[in-house]
Write a protein that holds these residues in place. Structure first.
Motif, PDB file in Angstrom:
ATOM      1  N   ALA A  90      24.867   8.384 -12.093  1.00  0.00           N
ATOM      2  CA  ALA A  90      23.435   8.202 -12.294  1.00  0.00           C
ATOM      3  C   ALA A  90      23.175   7.039 -13.238  1.00  0.00           C
ATOM      4  CB  ALA A  90      22.825   9.487 -12.868  1.00  0.00           C
ATOM      5  N   PRO A  91      22.248   6.158 -12.919  1.00  0.00           N
ATOM      6  CA  PRO A  91      21.537   6.165 -11.661  1.00  0.00           C
ATOM      7  C   PRO A  91      22.421   5.710 -10.504  1.00  0.00           C
ATOM      8  CG  PRO A  91      20.973   4.214 -12.889  1.00  0.00           C
ATOM      9  CD  PRO A  91      21.842   5.028 -13.785  1.00  0.00           C
ATOM     10  N   ARG A  92      22.172   6.250  -9.333  1.00  0.00           N
ATOM     11  CA  ARG A  92      23.059   5.939  -8.225  1.00  0.00           C
ATOM     12  C   ARG A  92      22.943   4.467  -7.849  1.00  0.00           C
ATOM     13  NH1 ARG A  92      20.105   5.129  -3.750  1.00  0.00           N
ATOM     14  NH2 ARG A  92      18.182   6.279  -3.433  1.00  0.00           N
ATOM     15  N   ARG A  93      23.950   3.989  -7.178  1.00  0.00           N
ATOM     16  CA  ARG A  93      23.961   2.579  -6.777  1.00  0.00           C
ATOM     17  C   ARG A  93      22.756   2.274  -5.895  1.00  0.00           C
ATOM     18  NH1 ARG A  93      29.446   0.478  -4.292  1.00  0.00           N
ATOM     19  NH2 ARG A  93      30.029   1.038  -6.411  1.00  0.00           N
ATOM     20  N   GLY A  94      22.071   1.178  -6.191  1.00  0.00           N
ATOM     21  CA  GLY A  94      20.920   0.785  -5.404  1.00  0.00           C
ATOM     22  C   GLY A  94      19.603   1.275  -5.960  1.00  0.00           C
ATOM     23  N   ARG A  95      19.617   2.285  -6.853  1.00  0.00           N
ATOM     24  CA  ARG A  95      18.372   2.776  -7.449  1.00  0.00           C
ATOM     25  C   ARG A  95      18.022   1.902  -8.638  1.00  0.00           C
ATOM     26  NH1 ARG A  95      18.598   8.670  -8.026  1.00  0.00           N
ATOM     27  NH2 ARG A  95      17.653   8.539  -5.962  1.00  0.00           N
ATOM     28  N   GLN A  96      16.811   1.441  -8.677  1.00  0.00           N
ATOM     29  CA  GLN A  96      16.388   0.558  -9.754  1.00  0.00           C
ATOM     30  C   GLN A  96      15.196   1.166 -10.471  1.00  0.00           C
ATOM     31  OE1 GLN A  96      15.728  -3.476  -8.571  1.00  0.00           O
ATOM     32  NE2 GLN A  96      15.236  -4.193 -10.628  1.00  0.00           N
ATOM     33  N   VAL A  97      15.361   1.326 -11.765  1.00  0.00           N
ATOM     34  CA  VAL A  97      14.296   1.869 -12.612  1.00  0.00           C
ATOM     35  C   VAL A  97      13.904   0.803 -13.623  1.00  0.00           C
ATOM     36  CG1 VAL A  97      13.703   3.612 -14.339  1.00  0.00           C
ATOM     37  CG2 VAL A  97      15.046   4.253 -12.324  1.00  0.00           C
ATOM     38  N   ALA A  98      12.635   0.501 -13.698  1.00  0.00           N
ATOM     39  CA  ALA A  98      12.123  -0.482 -14.658  1.00  0.00           C
ATOM     40  C   ALA A  98      11.664   0.241 -15.920  1.00  0.00           C
ATOM     41  CB  ALA A  98      10.963  -1.258 -14.049  1.00  0.00           C
ATOM     42  N   ALA A  99      11.572  -0.521 -17.013  1.00  0.00           N
ATOM     43  CA  ALA A  99      11.003  -0.012 -18.255  1.00  0.00           C
ATOM     44  C   ALA A  99       9.703  -0.763 -18.520  1.00  0.00           C
ATOM     45  CB  ALA A  99      11.970  -0.188 -19.411  1.00  0.00           C
ATOM     46  N   LEU A 100       8.666  -0.023 -18.839  1.00  0.00           N
ATOM     47  CA  LEU A 100       7.361  -0.605 -19.131  1.00  0.00           C
ATOM     48  C   LEU A 100       7.013  -0.272 -20.586  1.00  0.00           C
ATOM     49  CD1 LEU A 100       4.921  -2.090 -17.914  1.00  0.00           C
ATOM     50  CD2 LEU A 100       3.995   0.133 -17.268  1.00  0.00           C
TER      51      LEU A 100
END
Length: 549
Positions: free
Chosen positions: A344-354
């Motif tokens: 986690a996070p799995r490959r390909g998952r993209q999480v941004a920070a705001l």
């Protein structure tokens, strides 16, 4: 069996214990010494060898392995020939392997000369896959021991049995709620079809209905008329009780609920029932994911014709922890800085920070709290941004507003994207919407960090990301400390359109209550996720800000 140094004149028929290299010849371990071999040893200067000599009643290793393998054989099992005291048992067809652990344990406890190693029970196997290996440890087995082992293997339930998968027809009902993303529905169908086809089954055309008892019941009956031999309900909302919408639909369609819940994670919220003789299941939210979860264990047994009773389900707890889920709290001393699991996070998952840094800081006037330096001269907003950059979240977007130039100057050289909220004076919602509008389209989630929470470290953000899994129903992730909910919160992109409609001086937290079934809470080691700093007095009590004036 006699074992040890053996004079060559007594070694005829003995089994060589260790490989011996001679001029132009190698006598390998396990060689039965015949006259030519003994002559070669003598010519090589050997007067004795380490060898095993069989006594009356001893059974040579290959013969012993062969006999025990024959005793363990059953329908759809194949075997290799005996060699070096070993025989492998194989599957002739795809199916579910069932192992009687008690019998295997009794065989292994009988005598140290015999061992049987198997795959775990109730796992799917492919054709020609090895299921078990019989290995004789010494060069021979006492005859009486082997006879007892053969009798054990032949008594009662077979120690090993292979149950072939049947080509069942499966009906799937998908219930829907307003605003649900089409991609979620498509993903549920795709994951279910892949599961069914892997078990040699066929998925009938799915039925899509409102998330209400009557329409789901009607859809189940339509699928029965189409010949469905297994019925599945993938609910738009997770099942929370055996009387919830999905289970109630099974009962309305003339069925019975047999069991709710299972000690397998992911997969806890499964509901098992039947309509006449047809199994009818309400799937847990994680069934929308292709990853291994509890529904796989149930489907494998159903396709193999193996019973799945409530007692069977309740017995799945040992080994039922299929993967680490970050919603389980770690010991307090470890939780905050524990690295996120590898998956986690799995490959390909993209999480941004705001990072929201547009506020006017009225309660700390005339100071702009975001620019107040800590004891090392680092402005608060820079600490918040550094923490975000220390996490796996990318990109990091900073929303500016009040004193834009000064805030941007405090972040000079940092790898962030700036988004300016022209109407920041209208309140928090304006800053939020400006930041959301600046996010790249490829992200799957965004963690919303407040500019006045400098104690939230990068590993804490990573723990939120580790728990984030929309496919398994964890679409909103919030941190907690001793049961109190805090910040930052992580949101799946499916909620962004709803966030863009918020007005006034409020954020998006109220949406978590509206979508409570999609929320996962992650317990943290300390209260950093509860502490924001609106006044000078409060800030002085924060670690690293004692010198604030």
């Amino acid at each position: 069996m006699i074992f040890g140094p053996t004079p060559l004149d007594e070694a005829r028929g003995a089994v060589l214990a260790h490989t011996i290299r001679l001029q132009g010849r190698v006598l390998k371990k396990g060689t039965v010494l015949d006259p030519p071999a003994i002559a070669a040893l003598q010519q090589g200067g050997h007067g004795s060898v380490i060898a095993a000599r069989l006594e009356p009643g001893d059974v040579p290793e290959d013969e012993a392995a062969d006999r025990l393998a024959n005793a363990l054989m059953g329908p759809l099992l194949a075997r290799s020939r005996a060699s070096t005291g070993r025989v492998n048992l194989l599957a002739e067809t795809p199916g579910l392997l069932v192992v009687e652990a008690e019998t295997i344990n009794r065989l292994n406890a009988l005598d140290e000369s015999l061992t049987v190693a198997t795959l775990a029970s109730h796992i799917p196997v492919a054709a020609k896959e090895m299921l078990a290996t019989i290995k004789v440890i010494p060069f021979a087995v006492p005859g009486p021991v082997l006879q007892v082992a053969e009798a054990m293997a032949k008594q009662g339930t077979p120690p090993l049995s292979l149950h072939p998968f049947r080509p069942l027809k499966v009906g799937l009902v998908l219930s829907e709620l307003p605003g649900q993303k089409e991609s979620v529905m498509e993903g549920a169908v795709e994951a279910t079809r892949d599961r069914i086809e892997a078990l040699c089954g066929t998925l009938l055309p799915p039925e899509r209905t409102r998330h209400e008892t009557a329409p789901i019941a009607d859809a189940l009956n339509r699928l029965r008329r189409q010949g469905a031999q297994v019925l599945l309900v993938a609910g738009a909302s997770a099942v929370v009780d055996r009387r919830d919408v999905g289970p109630a639909a099974i009962v309305r369609a003339g069925g019975t609920i047999d069991h709710f819940g299972m000690p397998v994670d992911p997969g806890n919220l499964i509901c098992l029932g039947h309509i006449d003789s047809i199994p009818a299941l309400v799937l847990p939210g994680c069934a929308k994911s292709p990853k291994l979860n509890g529904i796989d264990w149930v489907l494998q047994r159903l396709f193999a014709g193996v019973a799945v009773t409530p007692r069977d389900v309740m017995g799945m707890g040992v080994g039922g922890l299929l993967k680490e889920i970050e919603t389980r709290p770690l010991p307090r001393a470890e939780a905050a800085n524990a690295p996120a699991p590898a998956q986690a996070p799995r490959r390909g998952r993209q999480v941004a920070a705001l990072v929201l840094a547009a506020g006017r800081s009225r309660r700390m006037a005339p100071l702009n709290k975001l620019l107040v330096p800590d004891d090392q001269g680092v402005p608060m907003v820079a600490r918040v941004v550094d923490n975000a950059l220390a996490s796996r979240a990318r990109p990091v977007v900073v929303v500016t507003g009040y004193e834009r130039e000064r805030v941007e100057a405090a972040l000079t050289g940092k790898g962030v994207i700036f988004a300016h909220a022209e109407d920041y004076a209208e309140g928090l919602s304006a800053s939020l919407k400006a930041g959301l509008a600046a996010l790249p389209p490829e992200i799957e989630g965004v963690v919303i960090c407040l500019g006045d929470m400098p104690l939230v470290a990068g590993p804490m953000i990573d723990r939120l990301m580790a728990a984030f899994d929309p496919e398994e129903g964890r679409s909103i992730v919030m941190p907690t400390f001793r049961g109190k909910q805090g910040n930052p919160m992580l949101w799946a992109v499916e909620f962004l359109p709803e966030m863009m409609t918020i007005t006034g001086d409020v954020g998006a937290r109220h949406l978590a209550g509206k979508h409570a079934d999609r929320v996962a809470e992650v317990e943290m080691a300390d209260d950093a996720v509860l502490r924001d700093f609106d006044t000078t007095d409060a800030l002085r009590k924060a670690p690293g800000f004692a010198g604030v004036r």
